[in-house]
Scaffold this motif. Structure first.
Motif, mmCIF file in Angstrom:
data_model
loop_
_atom_site.group_PDB
_atom_site.id
_atom_site.type_symbol
_atom_site.label_atom_id
_atom_site.label_comp_id
_atom_site.label_asym_id
_atom_site.label_seq_id
_atom_site.Cartn_x
_atom_site.Cartn_y
_atom_site.Cartn_z
ATOM 1 N N ASN A 138 -11.271 -7.458 -37.918
ATOM 2 C CA ASN A 138 -11.677 -6.971 -39.235
ATOM 3 C C ASN A 138 -10.848 -5.758 -39.646
ATOM 4 O OD1 ASN A 138 -13.815 -6.841 -41.507
ATOM 5 N ND2 ASN A 138 -13.886 -4.778 -40.629
ATOM 6 N N LEU A 147 -8.489 -5.608 -42.891
ATOM 7 C CA LEU A 147 -8.759 -4.566 -43.874
ATOM 8 C C LEU A 147 -7.534 -3.688 -44.101
ATOM 9 C CD1 LEU A 147 -10.897 -3.309 -45.704
ATOM 10 C CD2 LEU A 147 -11.598 -1.859 -43.777
ATOM 11 N N LEU A 159 -12.712 -5.519 -54.814
ATOM 12 C CA LEU A 159 -12.939 -6.009 -53.455
ATOM 13 C C LEU A 159 -12.767 -4.890 -52.440
ATOM 14 C CD1 LEU A 159 -13.380 -8.297 -51.397
ATOM 15 C CD2 LEU A 159 -10.915 -8.762 -51.528
ATOM 16 N N LEU A 215 -15.752 -3.284 -50.070
ATOM 17 C CA LEU A 215 -15.679 -3.309 -48.605
ATOM 18 C C LEU A 215 -15.815 -1.906 -48.020
ATOM 19 C CD1 LEU A 215 -12.762 -5.866 -48.149
ATOM 20 C CD2 LEU A 215 -15.158 -6.232 -47.522
ATOM 21 N N TRP A 275 -18.157 -8.875 -46.430
ATOM 22 C CA TRP A 275 -17.247 -9.819 -47.073
ATOM 23 C C TRP A 275 -17.939 -10.735 -48.073
ATOM 24 C CZ3 TRP A 275 -12.130 -9.221 -46.849
ATOM 25 C CH2 TRP A 275 -11.629 -8.383 -45.835
ATOM 26 N N LEU A 313 -16.288 -11.128 -51.425
ATOM 27 C CA LEU A 313 -15.357 -12.191 -51.831
ATOM 28 C C LEU A 313 -15.936 -13.038 -52.958
ATOM 29 C CD1 LEU A 313 -14.049 -13.380 -48.340
ATOM 30 C CD2 LEU A 313 -12.700 -12.244 -50.129
ATOM 31 N N GLY A 352 -16.414 -17.978 -50.829
ATOM 32 C CA GLY A 352 -16.334 -16.591 -50.383
ATOM 33 C C GLY A 352 -17.691 -16.060 -49.975
ATOM 34 N N GLY A 370 -18.861 -14.835 -46.103
ATOM 35 C CA GLY A 370 -19.470 -13.560 -45.755
ATOM 36 C C GLY A 370 -20.820 -13.716 -45.087
ATOM 37 N N SER A 423 -21.748 -4.500 -53.385
ATOM 38 C CA SER A 423 -20.760 -5.382 -54.021
ATOM 39 C C SER A 423 -21.170 -5.728 -55.443
ATOM 40 C CB SER A 423 -20.591 -6.659 -53.204
ATOM 41 O OG SER A 423 -20.062 -6.377 -51.923
#
Length: 241
Positions: free
Chosen positions: A68, A72, A99, A103, A162, A165, A180, A184, A217
């Motif tokens: 990860n 990233l 995005l 994150l 994630w 996404l 996506g 996640g 998000s």
């Protein structure tokens, strides 16, 4: 437009928060957490046999976190390249910015709360072979009690973050957005279950992490300005005037 924003806020934040509150109440307040953890503990023979198992410890814990971090770092590098190349107003770059912000905020919020809300892991508790009594997340802890950082679930955030996404692909491709989101959710579920089998977390810890990552998000998607959309709206208004 305002009605659409209210509808989006309701669907993306308020309703999921209500569902989370119900789930958290069932697992944490009604102690279904302990029912599930006890079942796992007994299946492993009255001890956390998988805590140091190479697959769960080295691959699914340490390995997935390293992977990860690599992904990233590359994503941040590509985003920085886009910024330096002057493509900050393109639809793709705006989506990428959202995005990246989602994150980083998801990881940061979970890490911060782990320090502000000390809580016990299953493997810490006396009934599961540890040496601590259960205090919980919101109760007053003894001053001399060593703080533990098990809430919310940090490792599950490596997957659940994630879900961002979904919002990355949503403006351009609904099918990819669903893929996506599924990616996640499945990653978070896998890493969350991994830690539960190791005795590191209760289910409510993972549920909280999922909720936090989703809300972060969603809010970034709703609040962060979409300059392409704004420019289009302004152009249309001027045209009609």
């Amino acid at each position: 437009m305002q009605q659409q924003q209210i509808r989006n806020l309701l669907n993306l934040v308020i309703i999921p928060t209500g569902l989370f509150a119900v789930g958290f109440g069932i697992f944490y307040s009604a102690q279904l957490d302990f029912v599930l953890a006890s079942a796992i503990f007994e299946l492993e023979g009255g001890q956390w046999r998988l805590t140091n198992h190479w697959l769960f410890s080295e691959v699914l814990h340490s390995g997935s976190r390293l992977l990860n971090n690599i992904i990233l770092a590359n994503l941040l590098g590509f985003w920085l390249y886009q910024q330096l190349s002057g493509k900050t107003h393109s639809e793709r770059t705006i989506a990428l910015t959202k995005l990246v912000v989602s994150l980083l905020l998801s990881f940061s919020v979970v890490a911060l709360l782990k320090r502000l809300l000390p809580a016990e892991c299953p493997w810490d508790l006396q009934q599961f072979g540890g040496d601590l009594p259960f205090i919980g997340v919101f109760a007053q802890r003894p001053a001399d009690m060593h703080p533990t950082q098990c809430f919310p679930a940090g490792h599950a955030s490596v997957g659940y973050a994630w879900v961002a996404l979904y919002f990355y692909f949503l403006p351009v491709n609904a099918k990819k957005a669903r893929i996506g989101l599924t990616t996640g959710l499945l990653l978070g579920l896998l890493l969350g279950v991994t830690q539960q089998l190791r005795g590191a977390h209760f289910f409510s810890h993972d549920l909280t992490t999922l909720w936090l990552c989703w809300v972060v998000s969603s809010l970034v998607y709703l609040i962060y300005p979409n300059r392409m959309t704004q420019a289009s709206e302004t152009s249309q208004e001027q045209h009609y005037v």
